[in-house]
Scaffold this active site. Sequence first.
Site, short mmCIF file in Angstrom:
data_model
loop_
_atom_site.label_atom_id
_atom_site.label_comp_id
_atom_site.label_asym_id
_atom_site.label_seq_id
_atom_site.Cartn_x
_atom_site.Cartn_y
_atom_site.Cartn_z
N ASP A 169 0.86 -1.18 0.00
CA ASP A 169 0.00 0.00 0.00
C ASP A 169 0.89 1.23 0.00
OD1 ASP A 169 -2.91 0.98 0.46
OD2 ASP A 169 -1.69 2.13 1.86
N GLU A 225 -2.59 -1.93 -5.65
CA GLU A 225 -3.88 -1.38 -6.04
C GLU A 225 -3.79 -0.80 -7.44
OE1 GLU A 225 -6.55 0.75 -2.85
OE2 GLU A 225 -4.45 1.18 -2.56
N ASP A 258 -2.81 1.72 6.81
CA ASP A 258 -2.14 1.25 5.60
C ASP A 258 -1.78 -0.23 5.69
OD1 ASP A 258 -2.32 3.85 4.67
OD2 ASP A 258 -0.41 4.41 5.59
#
Length: 456
Positions: free
Chosen positions: A213, A305, A387
């Site tokens: 992340d 992501e 996170d």
Amino acid sequence: MQAYRFALDLNPRQERAVLAHAGAARVAHNWALARVKAVMDQRAAERTYGIPDDQLTAAMSWSLPALRKAWNAAKADVAPWWAECSKEAFNTGLDALARALKNWADSRTGKRHGRTVGFPRYKSRRRTTPSVRFTTGTIRVEPDRTHVVLPRLGRLKLHESARKLARRLEAGTARILSATVRRDGGRWHVAFCVEADRADRRPNRPASVVGVDVGITHLAVLSTGELINNPRHFAAGQYRLRQLGRALSRKTGPDRRTGRRPSRRWQQAAARLGRAHARVANLRRDGLHKLTTRLAREHGTVVVEDLNVTGMLANRRLARRIADAGFAEIRRQLTYKTSWNGGRLLVADRWYPSSKTCSGCGTVKAKLALSEREYHCQTCGLIRDRDGNAAANLAALADQYDTAGSGPVAGRGADRKTHIGGQVATKRQPGTASAGQTGTVPPQGETANRVLTRAH
Ligand SMILES: [Zn+2]
């Protein structure tokens, strides 16, 4: 294909020579663009008079060879000084135009996905990044590894050693395809595009999965719980950016409406700000390279992501913008580094709520403010760093992907319904609807209920 980029130390004479070549590229580009436009306008005008298509002025081909042929026929009139520059300089400009026209045409006919590409524009002398690319002639790294030789420009001094490239060239595992000289952030660089043979590699732990992340306060957070700090001096660099930005705003800048020219002090301050920007970008890129190299060497599967484009556009805060830029960069680097190392990169769907999902029980929160740095789960009582929670969710997606295969992850919608109970996210983003009830197709025509897509 791989690029090697080195900083150059040009002397004033060499800098003038490079600028002359970059200018030549611009002239050829603008001339050819004017020609293409004139022919297009002429044909459009003739059509309005009802002239049949076969009697119109002949259309002009946009391919690079055609543009080059047209340029060579006209260069004696347009640029009587043409012999002073390498033909590669003009080729640089024409090649850029040929590609820009193709992108525009493909975008218009729907052959090209993504954002609409506009019609090419003239290159301005002030605002264009000076750059010239050489594809033929003598391009080599000198045996001392601190100088390169380029056609016409001759022997240029490197700011750093080119040993990594030189070693490969000497071993015969790399071949130079082109060399581009350009100015980035107030400094000259040469980038070699190289065709390289790579040995097959395996990650150290092929079965290992890691979720990444990209953060604001940290460079990245891993699903292993590890925090990757920003590079040293990064915070100081950002502070200096603000300082210099304020200093610039106090000086007399250019004004389009009144035609006011920028003051000398404004120009100096702008150059300082540009250098500071480049430094922050370099620091961050260095940190990202070290991180992605480590991840790709170590783990068999890396999950990240997808890029949140709308979020990127909406965010005007400096720190957030820089984090978003890192986001795109980390994914780009992981794409090629995992393939070099024999691993794989998985990309979570754009709308996968990695931050809002509980990594313990799978509950999805309806809302999670950016200021909430800790994830508190009301269902199972999990408390975890925001996170770290997101990274753990990403890593867990790899299992789903492997059990469900490459098709849509069928179990996901139903699976979540059994878990969420009263905590259903009321306002869903398009694409998070469970399988079978998807209403909106996200941009680029991707199927909506796919959690993961392979990056390549
Ligand atoms: Zn929970």
